[in-house]
Write an enzyme that holds these catalytic residues in place. Structure first.
Site, mmCIF file in Angstrom:
data_model
loop_
_atom_site.group_PDB
_atom_site.id
_atom_site.type_symbol
_atom_site.label_atom_id
_atom_site.label_comp_id
_atom_site.label_asym_id
_atom_site.label_seq_id
_atom_site.Cartn_x
_atom_site.Cartn_y
_atom_site.Cartn_z
ATOM 1 N N TYR A 66 -27.282 -13.588 26.940
ATOM 2 C CA TYR A 66 -27.307 -12.295 26.250
ATOM 3 C C TYR A 66 -28.304 -11.394 26.964
ATOM 4 C CZ TYR A 66 -24.750 -11.230 21.979
ATOM 5 O OH TYR A 66 -23.798 -10.826 21.091
ATOM 6 N N GLU A 68 -28.767 -7.594 26.204
ATOM 7 C CA GLU A 68 -28.684 -6.224 25.692
ATOM 8 C C GLU A 68 -29.762 -5.366 26.336
ATOM 9 O OE1 GLU A 68 -28.869 -6.207 21.468
ATOM 10 O OE2 GLU A 68 -26.805 -6.861 21.209
ATOM 11 N N ASP A 212 -10.669 10.006 35.884
ATOM 12 C CA ASP A 212 -10.361 8.616 35.578
ATOM 13 C C ASP A 212 -9.712 8.034 36.827
ATOM 14 O OD1 ASP A 212 -9.341 6.178 34.769
ATOM 15 O OD2 ASP A 212 -8.754 6.876 32.785
ATOM 16 N N THR A 238 -11.934 1.190 36.792
ATOM 17 C CA THR A 238 -11.910 -0.242 36.539
ATOM 18 C C THR A 238 -12.273 -0.949 37.832
ATOM 19 O OG1 THR A 238 -9.539 -0.304 37.024
ATOM 20 C CG2 THR A 238 -10.185 -0.139 34.712
ATOM 21 N N LYS A 241 -7.609 -4.034 39.642
ATOM 22 C CA LYS A 241 -6.626 -3.245 40.385
ATOM 23 C C LYS A 241 -6.918 -3.335 41.883
ATOM 24 C CE LYS A 241 -5.651 -0.151 36.480
ATOM 25 N NZ LYS A 241 -6.709 -0.483 35.513
ATOM 26 N N ARG A 247 -11.793 -8.136 35.765
ATOM 27 C CA ARG A 247 -11.376 -7.141 34.791
ATOM 28 C C ARG A 247 -12.634 -6.545 34.167
ATOM 29 N NH1 ARG A 247 -6.200 -6.784 33.990
ATOM 30 N NH2 ARG A 247 -6.558 -5.499 32.163
#
Length: 427
Positions: A66, A68, A212, A238, A241, A247
């Site tokens: 974790y 954060e 985008d 992203t 691709k 991903r």
């Protein structure tokens, strides 16, 4: 099931043997998907094959952590190593794209878009973005998506005459609606976007400009298409691709928006980042900085153009006349086949592609008049423009036929082709 040997699993190593022992059903799923990817043609425009190095990072112990917050400002202890991973990813993203600031934490392209909107918009603000039926994205203002429910979305589209973006319409709509944010970029638009024209329009109406670049950022990394970075206030993308990473999402922006973007990602829209994915993004960004990747990116475009030409020879009209990128959109009305039928028949023949609406499509999206194809994955396999001509013939034959014997013949030819250019070669 028995433990597979190295001829079945090219990179998973001894950990996969442990999975086979602990959960043979899931191990069987992994092997089945590996066989599917190896055994057919993968032509989904948003998919690719990551390297073994990217997969190794994804399957690492960083998945346990974790973290954060941001490097040096975490809400948990024990983050020294994940800080290093994130700092590497950020440095590599900034260097690769020439960006002033990068945030590598978004879980997906949609998450990146949500954070970008949150950074510069308030609920009810107006956005101007590309129409979904003309090639845009759900997060560009579709009414079924948060972007269309939380904001006042105005859509521009393409001209019916040539299926290219109508920049005069964009300017007229911007003047009439005075959007706070203009969005360009698409999921099914095969042509280059004129970022300078969008910048001029945004400046004229006092709007932020967001690009985008989810679909084509990998081509930008490889210098195969122009970069939006000099023109945009924010670029979302992203890392899968064409970029061949895990991903996930990525945001690039001007320095004056850096703090707003970071706060919009965490704590506004996400909690702890997926640090195994962040590390895998760093790996992919490092790979994309090499000379071999630039060769790859240019081959992706050349293959897409060759595939579009081959499909036109099969009677499928290329929307907008062709492509400048990694994808092509084909209108199948000339051969009397729907997109949904073509998708199903091609899948039975070992060819994975997707049905897609074309601009001004007269039928519903789940039927669609077109198909969308992309060449990122087959280019990763080493296929060339000559192979694209063969693939076009196979698609043309499969799309027209609903005869199982014919589709078996096509599948056999597909098998021969992918055996020559294997995905994840056995070692």
């Amino acid at each position: 099931m028995g433990t597979p040997d190295s001829t079945s699993t090219p990179f998973w190593g001894p950990d996969f043997a442990a999975l086979c022992e602990a959960d043979p059903e899931i191990a069987e799923v992994l092997l089945g998907e590996l066989a599917r990817q190896r055994g057919g043609l993968q032509l989904i425009a948003g998919e690719n094959f990551t390297s073994s190095a990217v997969l190794a990072a994804l399957g690492s112990t960083l998945a346990n952590k974790y973290a954060e917050g941001y490097p040096g400002r975490r809400y948990y202890g024990g983050c020294a190593e994940v800080d290093r991973a994130e700092e590497l990813a950020v440095r590599r993203a900034r260097a690769l794209f020439g960006a002033e600031h990068a945030n590598v934490q978004p879980h997906s392209g949609t998450a990146a878009n949500l954070a970008a909107y949150a950074a510069v918009l308030a609920p009810g603000d107006t956005i101007l973005a590309m129409s979904l039926p003309h090639g845009g994205h759900l997060t560009h203002g579709s009414r079924v998506n948060f972007s269309g429910r939380w904001f006042h979305a105005v859509a521009y589209g393409v001209r019916e005459s040539d299926e290219r973006i109508d920049y005069d319409q964009v300017r007229d709509l911007a003047r009439a609606h005075r959007p706070r944010l203009i969005v360009c970029g698409a999921t099914a638009y095969p042509r280059l976007v004129d970022f300078a024209a969008f910048r001029r329009i945004a400046d004229e109406v006092g709007a932020y400009l967001m690009v985008d670049a989810a679909h084509f950022i990998g081509l930008v990394a490889g210098d195969a298409v122009p970069s939006p970075i000099p023109f945009a206030d924010i670029v979302t993308c992203t890392t899968h691709k064409v970029l061949r990473g895990p991903r996930g999402g990525l945001i690039l922006c001007r320095e004056e928006l850096a703090d707003r973007i970071d706060r919009a990602v965490f704590p506004f829209s996400q909690g702890g980042p997926h640090m195994h994915s962040v590390a895998a993004k760093a790996v992919a960004l490092g790979e994309a900085a090499g000379a071999a990747y630039r060769v790859y990116a240019r081959r992706v475009v050349a293959n897409a153009q060759a595939l579009a030409q081959g499909l036109q020879a099969e009677g499928m009209r290329a929307v907008s006349g062709g492509t400048d990128t990694h994808l092509a959109l084909l209108d199948l009305r000339g051969i009397g086949v729907s997109g949904s039928d073509a998708e199903r028949r091609c899948e039975r023949a070992g060819i994975t592609l997707n049905k897609n609406a074309i601009p001004f499509d007269p039928v519903k999206p789940m039927i669609a008049s077109g198909i969308r194809v992309g060449t990122a994955a087959v280019t990763t396999q080493g296929m060339t423009e000559t192979d694209m001509k063969e693939i076009a013939l196979l698609i043309g034959r499969a799309a027209r036929e609903d005869d199982e014997s014919v589709l078996r013949e096509v599948r056999a030819a597909v098998g021969d082709l992918v055996a020559t250019h294997p995905a994840y070669p056995r070692r």
